[in-house]
Each structure stands twice: as structure tokens, then as C-alpha cells.
Design an enzyme around this catalytic site. Structure first.
Site, PDB file in Angstrom:
ATOM      1  N   ASP A  33     -60.957  14.455  25.177  1.00  0.00           N
ATOM      2  CA  ASP A  33     -61.689  15.479  25.920  1.00  0.00           C
ATOM      3  C   ASP A  33     -61.743  16.808  25.157  1.00  0.00           C
ATOM      4  O   ASP A  33     -62.218  17.812  25.700  1.00  0.00           O
ATOM      5  CB  ASP A  33     -61.116  15.669  27.337  1.00  0.00           C
ATOM      6  CG  ASP A  33     -59.619  15.749  27.389  1.00  0.00           C
ATOM      7  OD1 ASP A  33     -58.964  15.799  26.324  1.00  0.00           O
ATOM      8  OD2 ASP A  33     -59.070  15.768  28.516  1.00  0.00           O
ATOM      9  N   HIS A  52     -49.819  13.979  32.458  1.00  0.00           N
ATOM     10  CA  HIS A  52     -49.485  15.018  33.446  1.00  0.00           C
ATOM     11  C   HIS A  52     -48.373  14.578  34.396  1.00  0.00           C
ATOM     12  O   HIS A  52     -47.903  15.386  35.201  1.00  0.00           O
ATOM     13  CB  HIS A  52     -50.721  15.420  34.261  1.00  0.00           C
ATOM     14  CG  HIS A  52     -51.789  16.053  33.432  1.00  0.00           C
ATOM     15  ND1 HIS A  52     -51.564  17.163  32.647  1.00  0.00           N
ATOM     16  CD2 HIS A  52     -53.095  15.722  33.231  1.00  0.00           C
ATOM     17  CE1 HIS A  52     -52.676  17.489  32.006  1.00  0.00           C
ATOM     18  NE2 HIS A  52     -53.618  16.631  32.339  1.00  0.00           N
TER      19      HIS A  52
HETATM   20  C1  OKP Z   1     -56.449  15.009  32.891  1.00  0.00           C
HETATM   21  B1  OKP Z   1     -56.310  14.734  31.422  1.00  0.00           B
HETATM   22  C2  OKP Z   1     -60.544  22.034  36.134  1.00  0.00           C
HETATM   23  C3  OKP Z   1     -60.193  20.834  36.950  1.00  0.00           C
HETATM   24  C4  OKP Z   1     -59.059  20.123  36.351  1.00  0.00           C
HETATM   25  C5  OKP Z   1     -57.774  18.081  36.480  1.00  0.00           C
HETATM   26  C6  OKP Z   1     -57.933  17.751  35.045  1.00  0.00           C
HETATM   27  C7  OKP Z   1     -56.989  16.673  34.644  1.00  0.00           C
HETATM   28  C8  OKP Z   1     -57.179  16.271  33.226  1.00  0.00           C
HETATM   29  N1  OKP Z   1     -61.824  22.555  36.519  1.00  0.00           N
HETATM   30  N2  OKP Z   1     -58.834  18.880  37.018  1.00  0.00           N
HETATM   31  O1  OKP Z   1     -55.439  15.588  30.740  1.00  0.00           O
HETATM   32  O2  OKP Z   1     -57.527  14.633  30.689  1.00  0.00           O
HETATM   33 ZN    ZN Z   2     -57.251  16.054  29.353  1.00  0.00          ZN
END
Ligand code: OKP
Ligand code: ZN
Length: 343
Positions: free
Chosen positions: A284, A159
């Protein structure tokens, strides 16, 4: 394949805003330790530490002022008397002039972030730097002739944009490694992002470039973080037009439709005639992930690794997301073992 890992990741642990209140972050140290334990139990290969790397490797994809901000943010924040994690609370959005960097740390935190999801505490920079060094060290193994390597990075990176933190990410480990591969002689590189969340940072960094193909399979941004990028019509700009490929998929996606998108992405990667492949490996997409919405099983990660091996390229796997379910180690290692079995 070798795994590169740094215990310095433990220096970074923070909070996040979840459902309107401050909670310990899902992105926490046990994640990396769980994946490391699975690597060791699996017999995947040797685990080695990171080599310290030149700062210029980070500024090859991030701006100088952004890296300087990450280096000094904690001490600037602490100098204002605060002892808890630094988080931004205001951002330059539509209609505001965004060009001018503020002077106060509270303004700078927003200027360099997409969200409040990348807290900065006393150990953050040291861990962030070590995480990028893990990716660079693993890329050096590929440059040295290894067929594959696993960079067990924490914190993750996909990100993080050219000068933006967010979503648990600070330096973009995969982008830094891809650029390093190019700087060490690769002519073209492909980055395949299989994390549930769109790799907006990697897209941002390479959006105007034809030498790096970025392909990402992720939750449709109409419903999923990061919400403001990841649509299929984002295809690159200028000389980079045609070198960005997004595959947004609906919540509930299982292996059947996931595999179709993966095959499409791999066709694009083959056509790019890349010298190496960098995989942003988020697990994930697992059905039981606490913050994501696909339905892959642990066996599906074996299949994913097998298909990725079909690209026939030297491959660097860079750890991204995957949150505390017992299976994150199994799922990451299954991808790597599936790759090894098929190549
Ligand atoms: C990081 B990676 C949604 C909340 C999202 C940030 C997620 C970041 C993910 N309810 N919060 O890409 O796994
Ligand atoms: Zn993610």
C-alpha cells in the site's frame, strides 16, 4: 520461491466505518485472489496449501484469553440476536482502569481492539486461523532450508498486538512466524515492515525483547493510521531497548527518500546478526493505493526486493496491506522477483 496460500481466506469479509458510514471493507477477498493470479502468471514458483498448525503457535505471541476471545466472539455476538458483523464501539482509554475484562461481548470487543477496523463475522476465525497457518507453513519451508518463501496471508496481521485486534488484523501472522522460527532454532530474527501503516502490533509483541529486531518504514503517525504508535523515539523497553527501529516518513514520499530509510533499516538488520528475516510485505506504499499516501511505482517494488536480498538472509515474505488497485499483484510479485533476481 514457494508461495503458501489458503482459499479459506474467502470465509472472511466484512465492513468498515469510512468517512462516518458503514461500507464494505477495503480489505476484501479479491485482494488475495489478485495477488495469487500474479504469482501464478509470473512463474515465481510453486503454490501450495497450508498445513494445520498447533494452537500453541498462536499463544506463543498472543495471550491465551485473547485467542479464546477470537475463537468465541462470533458465537457470543450471534447469541445476542445480531446477524451482522460484530464491531466494538467503546474502548478503555486514558484515565480509565483497563485491567478488568468485561463479561458482555460488547465490552470484550472493545477490550481486545484498538479500533473498529477488525469486524468479526461467522467465517472470520476460520480464515484468521488459516492465515496464521499459511505464515507458519511458509516459515517451516525456511526452517527446512529454503532461501525464501511467500506467505500469501489474508487477513493481514501486523496491527494485531499481544491481545489486541484492529486495522483488519486479528492474529499477527508475521510475529507468529518469527516466533516459530526462534522456536525451531533461530537465535535472532529481524522483522522488516514495509507496509504503509506502522506495524504497531508487531512492535507491541516484541517491544521488550532483544532477540527480535523490529524495523518499520511507514507514514508518519502524526498524519497516518494507526496514529498512536510509530514514532522514531519508540526504541524498545527493558531488555528490548535498542531493538525497535521506526522510520516515519511524510505523505508523498517517493522512492528516493524511501530507499534511504530502507537502507538504514537494512543496516540495523545486518548489525542484529539475525538468522532469518521476516518481511511484513504491504504494497500500500504504491502511488495509487486508495487509503495510503506514499508514491512508489511498480518498478520501485523490484528495487525494494533487490535491496532486501542484499541482507543475505533466509527471508519469509508475509502479505500485509495493499488495496484494490489492479497493480497489487504486480507490486507484490515484483518485490519477490526483485529479491530472487538479486540473491
Ligand atoms: C491495514 B494495513 C484511514 C483509515 C484507516 C485502517 C487501515 C488499516 C490498514 N482513513 N483504516 O496496514 O494495510
Ligand atoms: Zn497498510
Amino acid at each position: 520461491m514457494i508461495t503458501v496460500f489458503s482459499p479459506k481466506h474467502r470465509l472472511h469479509h466484512g465492513v468498515e466505518l469510512k468517512d462516518g458510514s458503514v461500507k464494505p471493507s477495503f480489505e476484501e477477498p479479491d485482494r488475495a485472489e489478485t495477488v495469487l493470479a500474479s504469482v501464478r502468471a509470473s512463474g515465481l514458483g510453486e503454490v501450495m496449501g497450508e498445513q494445520p498448525q498447533a494452537r500453541s503457535c498462536y499463544t506463543a505471541v498472543h495471550s491465551e484469553r485473547y485467542v479464546a476471545f477470537l475463537e468465541s466472539a462470533w458465537s457470543e455476538w450471534a447469541a445476542t440476536g445480531r446477524t451482522h458483523d460484530a464491531l466494538p464501539l467503546v474502548w478503555p482509554v486514558r484515565g480509565m482502569p483497563v485491567q478488568q475484562e468485561p463479561r458482555h461481548i460488547d465490552g470484550r470487543l472493545g477490550f481486545y481492539a484498538i479500533d473498529a477496523g477488525a469486524p468479526i463475522a461467522s467465517g472470520t476465525w476460520e480464515a484468521v486461523r488459516a492465515s496464521a497457518d499459511v505464515a507458519l507453513t511458509a516459515m517451516d519451508a525456511l526452517v527446512g532450508g529454503a532461501a525464501a518463501a511467500f506467505a500469501l496471508c489474508r487477513p493481514p496481521g501486523h496491527h494485531a498486538g499481544h491481545e489486541l485486534a484492529g486495522g483488519y488484523c486479528y492474529l499477527n501472522n508475521a510475529a507468529i512466524a518469527a516466533q516459530h522460527g526462534l522456536d525451531q532454532g533461530a537465535r535472532r530474527v529481524a522483522v522488516l515492515d514495509v507496509d504503509f501503516h506502522h506495524g504497531n502490533g508487531t512492535q507491541d509483541i516484541f517491544y521488550d525483547r532483544p532477540d527480535v529486531l523490529f524495523a518499520s518504514i511507514h507514514g508518519d503517525p502524526r498524519d497516518s493510521y494507526p496514529y498512536f504508535s510509530g514514532h522514531a523515539d519508540e526504541t524498545g523497553i527493558g531488555p528490548g531497548h535498542g531493538f525497535n527501529a521506526n522510520y516515519p516518513l511524510p505523505w508523498g514520499t517517493d522512492w528516493t527518500s524511501y530507499a534511504d530509510a530502507l537502507d538504514s533499516a537494512l543496516v540495523r538488520i545486518r548489525n542484529h546478526r539475525a538468522d532469518m528475516l521476516v518481511v511484513s510485505l504491504g504494497v500500500d506504499t504504491f502511488a495509487d493505493d486508495p487509503i495510503s499516501h506514499f508514491r512508489l511505482t511498480s518498478e520501485d517494488f523490484l528495487r525494494m526486493g533487490q535491496r532486501i536480498a542484499g541482507a543475505g538472509l533466509p527471508t519469509l515474505f508475509v502479505m500485509e496491506g495493499g488495496y484494490m488497485v489492479e497493480e497489487i499483484g504486480i507490486n507484490a510479485v515484483n518485490t519477490l522477483m526483485g529479491f530472487e533476481a538479486a540473491r
